[in-house]
Design an enzyme around this catalytic site. Structure first.
Site, mmCIF file in Angstrom:
data_model
loop_
_atom_site.group_PDB
_atom_site.id
_atom_site.type_symbol
_atom_site.label_atom_id
_atom_site.label_comp_id
_atom_site.label_asym_id
_atom_site.label_seq_id
_atom_site.Cartn_x
_atom_site.Cartn_y
_atom_site.Cartn_z
ATOM 1 N N LYS A 117 0.840 -1.204 0.000
ATOM 2 C CA LYS A 117 0.000 0.000 0.000
ATOM 3 C C LYS A 117 0.873 1.251 0.000
ATOM 4 O O LYS A 117 0.675 2.178 -0.788
ATOM 5 C CB LYS A 117 -0.878 -0.024 1.263
ATOM 6 C CG LYS A 117 -1.767 1.181 1.411
ATOM 7 C CD LYS A 117 -2.450 1.205 2.768
ATOM 8 C CE LYS A 117 -3.097 -0.109 3.093
ATOM 9 N NZ LYS A 117 -4.051 -0.019 4.206
ATOM 10 N N LYS A 129 3.284 -2.001 11.347
ATOM 11 C CA LYS A 129 1.955 -1.962 11.980
ATOM 12 C C LYS A 129 2.112 -2.321 13.439
ATOM 13 O O LYS A 129 3.078 -2.978 13.818
ATOM 14 C CB LYS A 129 1.024 -2.969 11.297
ATOM 15 C CG LYS A 129 -0.454 -2.721 11.542
ATOM 16 C CD LYS A 129 -1.034 -1.664 10.631
ATOM 17 C CE LYS A 129 -2.448 -1.280 11.058
ATOM 18 N NZ LYS A 129 -3.088 -0.369 10.106
ATOM 19 N N GLY A 168 -2.982 6.157 13.526
ATOM 20 C CA GLY A 168 -4.148 5.489 14.102
ATOM 21 C C GLY A 168 -4.649 4.334 13.242
ATOM 22 O O GLY A 168 -4.187 4.115 12.127
ATOM 23 N N ASP A 169 -5.564 3.595 13.781
ATOM 24 C CA ASP A 169 -6.293 2.536 13.076
ATOM 25 C C ASP A 169 -7.529 2.273 13.953
ATOM 26 O O ASP A 169 -7.921 3.151 14.726
ATOM 27 C CB ASP A 169 -5.410 1.278 12.915
ATOM 28 C CG ASP A 169 -6.010 0.236 11.970
ATOM 29 O OD1 ASP A 169 -5.914 0.415 10.751
ATOM 30 O OD2 ASP A 169 -6.611 -0.748 12.445
ATOM 31 N N THR A 213 -8.662 8.732 4.655
ATOM 32 C CA THR A 213 -8.862 7.353 4.207
ATOM 33 C C THR A 213 -10.229 7.204 3.530
ATOM 34 O O THR A 213 -10.348 6.641 2.438
ATOM 35 C CB THR A 213 -8.726 6.368 5.382
ATOM 36 O OG1 THR A 213 -7.505 6.642 6.062
ATOM 37 C CG2 THR A 213 -8.726 4.936 4.896
ATOM 38 N N SER A 381 -0.822 10.856 5.749
ATOM 39 C CA SER A 381 0.128 10.808 6.871
ATOM 40 C C SER A 381 1.522 11.211 6.381
ATOM 41 O O SER A 381 2.252 11.934 7.076
ATOM 42 C CB SER A 381 0.198 9.401 7.457
ATOM 43 O OG SER A 381 -0.836 9.195 8.384
HETATM 44 P P1 NDP Z 1 -12.669 2.836 13.776
HETATM 45 O O1 NDP Z 1 -12.307 2.214 15.067
HETATM 46 O O2 NDP Z 1 -12.804 4.302 13.667
HETATM 47 O O3 NDP Z 1 -14.061 2.208 13.260
HETATM 48 C C1 NDP Z 1 -14.210 0.840 13.036
HETATM 49 C C2 NDP Z 1 -15.668 0.591 12.672
HETATM 50 O O4 NDP Z 1 -15.809 -0.785 12.294
HETATM 51 C C3 NDP Z 1 -16.613 0.811 13.837
HETATM 52 O O5 NDP Z 1 -17.869 1.186 13.348
HETATM 53 C C4 NDP Z 1 -16.666 -0.581 14.466
HETATM 54 O O6 NDP Z 1 -17.839 -0.831 15.247
HETATM 55 C C5 NDP Z 1 -16.657 -1.455 13.235
HETATM 56 N N1 NDP Z 1 -16.088 -2.760 13.552
HETATM 57 C C6 NDP Z 1 -14.904 -3.027 14.152
HETATM 58 N N2 NDP Z 1 -14.744 -4.336 14.313
HETATM 59 C C7 NDP Z 1 -15.840 -4.906 13.806
HETATM 60 C C8 NDP Z 1 -16.272 -6.244 13.672
HETATM 61 N N3 NDP Z 1 -15.531 -7.260 14.136
HETATM 62 N N4 NDP Z 1 -17.462 -6.459 13.067
HETATM 63 C C9 NDP Z 1 -18.226 -5.431 12.608
HETATM 64 N N5 NDP Z 1 -17.875 -4.148 12.729
HETATM 65 C C10 NDP Z 1 -16.709 -3.897 13.306
HETATM 66 O O7 NDP Z 1 -11.612 2.266 12.714
HETATM 67 P P2 NDP Z 1 -11.243 2.833 11.273
HETATM 68 O O8 NDP Z 1 -12.465 3.384 10.624
HETATM 69 O O9 NDP Z 1 -10.049 3.678 11.412
HETATM 70 O O10 NDP Z 1 -10.771 1.503 10.509
HETATM 71 C C11 NDP Z 1 -11.695 0.689 9.757
HETATM 72 C C12 NDP Z 1 -10.906 -0.176 8.800
HETATM 73 O O11 NDP Z 1 -10.157 0.654 7.900
HETATM 74 C C13 NDP Z 1 -9.877 -1.114 9.430
HETATM 75 O O12 NDP Z 1 -9.781 -2.288 8.641
HETATM 76 C C14 NDP Z 1 -8.584 -0.327 9.309
HETATM 77 O O13 NDP Z 1 -7.439 -1.163 9.342
HETATM 78 C C15 NDP Z 1 -8.772 0.298 7.943
HETATM 79 N N6 NDP Z 1 -7.957 1.476 7.671
HETATM 80 C C16 NDP Z 1 -7.996 2.577 8.478
HETATM 81 C C17 NDP Z 1 -7.222 3.687 8.182
HETATM 82 C C18 NDP Z 1 -7.312 4.965 8.965
HETATM 83 O O14 NDP Z 1 -6.702 5.950 8.535
HETATM 84 N N7 NDP Z 1 -8.062 5.035 10.054
HETATM 85 C C19 NDP Z 1 -6.270 3.670 7.060
HETATM 86 C C20 NDP Z 1 -6.374 2.497 6.210
HETATM 87 C C21 NDP Z 1 -7.157 1.442 6.559
HETATM 88 P P3 NDP Z 1 -17.770 -0.742 16.852
HETATM 89 O O15 NDP Z 1 -17.786 0.712 17.151
HETATM 90 O O16 NDP Z 1 -18.980 -1.481 17.298
HETATM 91 O O17 NDP Z 1 -16.500 -1.427 17.263
#
Ligand code: NDP
Length: 449
Positions: A117, A129, A168-169, A213, A381
Site C-alpha cells: 500500500k 503496523k 491510528g487505526d 482514508t 500521513s
Molecule cells: P474505527 O475504530 O474508527 O471504526 C471501526 C468501525 O468498524 C466501527 O464502526 C466498528 O464498530 C466497526 N467494527 C470493528 N470491528 C468490527 C467487527 N468485528 N465487526 C463489525 N464491525 C466492526 O476504525 P477505522 O475506521 O479507522 O478503521 C476501519 C478499517 O479501515 C480497518 O480495517 C482499518 O485497518 C482500515 N484502515 C484505516 C485507516 C485509517 O486511517 N483510520 C487507514 C487504512 C485502513 P464498533 O464501534 O462497534 O467497534
C-alpha cells in the site's frame, strides 16, 4: 487466476510453517503471491537472492507487556505489538490498532499489506503496523490516557522520525494519538512532530488527515466507475462500519451525488430509506461515542435497525466494506451480485474473504482492493510528515487536492499494470504487482540486508 506459481508455492509453505496459526497473515501473503507468478516470468531477477522470501519475513517483531491501572485501582495487563516489516522505501509507517481481537497474526497481516500500500502511494515510506489487545470500549478518558502512556513507555524505544512513524487505526483516533505524543515528548525531551501522524491541528497535525482514508476510497471508486462511463451520482450505496473510514467515505460519496442506504457497527446495521443522515451518525459516533442502534431510535419512521445479520443483504449499486477484515463473505458477495451491485471498494483492510474477492473478479463487478483504495490515509500521513519536516501547514483544499491526485495516480497505476500483465480491469493484480515492483527494485539495489 487464483493459483500460486509453482516457484512461489515453497515460499507460502515456509510462511505457513514458520508462522503457525496466523491465519490472516497466511491469507494476506497467499493473495499477494497469487499475483506474482506473472511478474517473475517477466522479470526473473525478482526471484533471485530469496527476495520474495525476505519480503515475507518482518525485519523485526516487538511484543511487550503494557501494565496500567483502571479506575477501580486494579492493575490491568495488555499485550503490545509493533512489527517493522520492510524499510526498503523509507521509515516503517503504519497504524496502531487497539481492539480485543489483536494478536501477532493480525498485526503481521496488516504490516504485510502496508508494505505494498505504501509503495503504491509513490511516497518514501516503508511498511509497519502495531497495536494492542486493549479494548477501549466503555473505558473512561482517564483509563484511555493511562493505557496510552504505558503503551508509549515501551514503544518510544522503537520509533522515531527516521525509524518508524505510527498512526491510528481501529480504536486509535486523535485522542489516543495526543496522549501517546505527549508521553513520547516527555520521555525523549524532544518535540519530534513527525514521530506520529494523525495528530491534532494544535500540535502539528495535517488538515484533511482525519478525512483522508474515507475520502480517498471514494475518490478511487469514483475514478473506477469512470472507466465504465458512470459515477456515484444517483447511486445507492452501502457502507459498513461507522468509524473514521466509513464516516468520511460516506461524506465524499454524498458530495459525489450518491445516496447512503445503510451503515453499521459491530452490533448491527441501520437502513434509512430516505438516505442516511450523516450529521446524526457523526453526533452519535464522534461526539457521544454511542451505538448505531441509537440512530433508528432518533429517526423513527422509514428507518430500521437490524441487530446482528449482514448489512450486505441490503440491495445497492456500490458496496464499501469499511469496518474490519473478513466482514464480507462469499455468500454476501453472491447476494450483492444478485441484487445488482456494480462496484465494490474496500475501505477497510482485507474486508472481503478470498472467495468473495474471487466471486467479484469472476463476475465482472468492479473491485477495488483495500491496499489501493484505502491508501489515502497513509498517503496523507506522509504529507503530514512533509509539513512537519518543513515546519509548514497547508490549507484543507491544498491537502485534499494532493490526496485526490495521489488516489487518481494509484488508480491509474493499478489499471495500467493490470493491462500490462494481461489482465485488464483486474485491480487486485494491478495493485499487488505495481506495489511489489517498487519495493522489489529498492530491495535489489540495497543488497541482501
Ligand atoms: P474505527 O475504530 O474508527 O471504526 C471501526 C468501525 O468498524 C466501527 O464502526 C466498528 O464498530 C466497526 N467494527 C470493528 N470491528 C468490527 C467487527 N468485528 N465487526 C463489525 N464491525 C466492526 O476504525 P477505522 O475506521 O479507522 O478503521 C476501519 C478499517 O479501515 C480497518 O480495517 C482499518 O485497518 C482500515 N484502515 C484505516 C485507516 C485509517 O486511517 N483510520 C487507514 C487504512 C485502513 P464498533 O464501534 O462497534 O467497534
Amino acid at each position: 487466476m487464483n493459483s500460486i506459481d509453482e516457484k512461489l508455492q515453497p515460499v507460502l509453505n515456509t510462511v505457513i510453517h514458520r508462522n503457525a496459526g496466523e491465519l490472516e497473515f497466511h491469507q494476506a501473503v497467499r493473495e499477494v503471491l497469487e499475483s506474482l507468478g506473472r511478474v517473475i516470468s517477466k522479470r526473473p531477477e525478482f526471484a533471485e537472492d530469496a527476495l520474495i522470501e525476505r519480503i515475507c519475513e518482518p525485519e523485526r517483531q516487538i511484543i511487550f507487556r503494557v501494565p496500567w491501572i483502571d479506575d477501580q485501582g486494579d492493575v490491568q495487563i495488555n499485550r503490545g505489538f509493533r512489527v517493522h516489516f520492510n524499510s526498503a522505501l523509507g521509515p516503517y509507517k503504519g497504524g496502531l490498532r487497539f481492539h480485543p481481537s489483536v494478536n501477532i497474526g493480525i498485526i503481521k497481516f496488516l504490516g504485510f499489506e502496508q508494505i505494498f500500500k505504501n509503495a503504491l502511494t509513490g511516497l518514501p515510506i516503508g511498511g509497519g503496523k502495531g497495536g494492542s489487545d486493549f479494548d477501549p470500549k466503555g473505558r473512561s478518558d482517564g483509563e484511555i490516557m493511562r493505557f496510552c502512556q504505558s503503551f508509549m513507555i515501551e514503544l518510544h524505544r522503537h520509533i522515531g522520525e527516521y525509524t518508524d512513524v505510527p498512526a491510528g487505526d481501529i480504536g486509535v483516533g486523535g485522542r489516543e494519538i495526543g496522549y501517546m505524543f505527549g508521553m513520547y515528548k516527555r520521555l525523549t525531551n524532544r518535540y519530534e512532530a513527525a514521530v506520529l501522524t494523525g495528530k491534532g491541528l494544535s500540535y502539528g497535525g495535517s488538515r484533511a488527515r482525519t478525512e483522508a482514508t474515507g475520502f480517498g476510497s471514494a475518490y478511487f471508486v469514483e475514478r473506477m466507475l469512470g472507466t465504465r462511463a458512470t459515477s456515484f451520482d444517483g447511486k445507492r450505496c452501502v457502507v459498513s462500519g461507522s468509524g473514521n473510514v466509513a464516516i468520511y467515505a460516506m461524506q465524499k460519496i454524498l458530495a459525489f451525488g450518491g445516496v447512503i442506504a445503510a451503515c453499521s457497527d459491530s452490533d448491527g446495521y441501520v437502513v434509512d430509506e430516505a438516505g442516511i443522515d450523516l450529521a446524526l451518525v457523526k453526533e452519535i459516533k464522534e461526539v457521544r461515542r454511542g451505538r448505531i442502534s441509537e440512530y433508528a431510535r432518533v429517526k423513527g419512521a422509514g428507518c430500521h435497525y437490524i441487530k446482528g445479520g449482514s448489512i450486505w443483504d441490503v440491495p445497492c449499486d456500490v458496496a464499501m466494506p469499511s469496518a474490519t477484515q473478513n466482514e464480507l463473505t462469499g455468500h454476501d458477495a453472491k447476494t450483492l451480485i444478485a441484487n445488482g451491485v456494480i462496484a465494490v471498494g474496500e475501505g477497510a483492510n482485507m474486508p472481503c474473504t478470498p472467495d468473495a474477492v474471487q466471486i467479484f473478479r469472476n463476475s465482472g463487478v468492479l473491485f477495488a482492493p483495500g491496499k489501493a483504495a484505502n491508501a489515502g490515509g497513509v498517503a496523507t500521513s506522509a504529507l503530514e510528515m512533509q509539513q512537519n519536516a518543513s515546519r509548514d501547514s497547508w490549507s484543507f483544499e491544498e491537502t485534499e487536492q494532493r490526496l485526490a491526485t495521489i488516489m487518481h495516480n494509484i488508480h491509474d497505476a493499478c489499471a495500467e499494470t493490470a493491462k500490462e500483465y494481461g489482465a485488464p480491469g483486474d485491480y487486485v493484480l494491478g495493485a499487488n504487482i505495481s506495489g511489489f515492483v517498487r519495493v522489489a527494485e529498492a530491495m535489489r539495489a540495497l543488497g541482501v540486508v
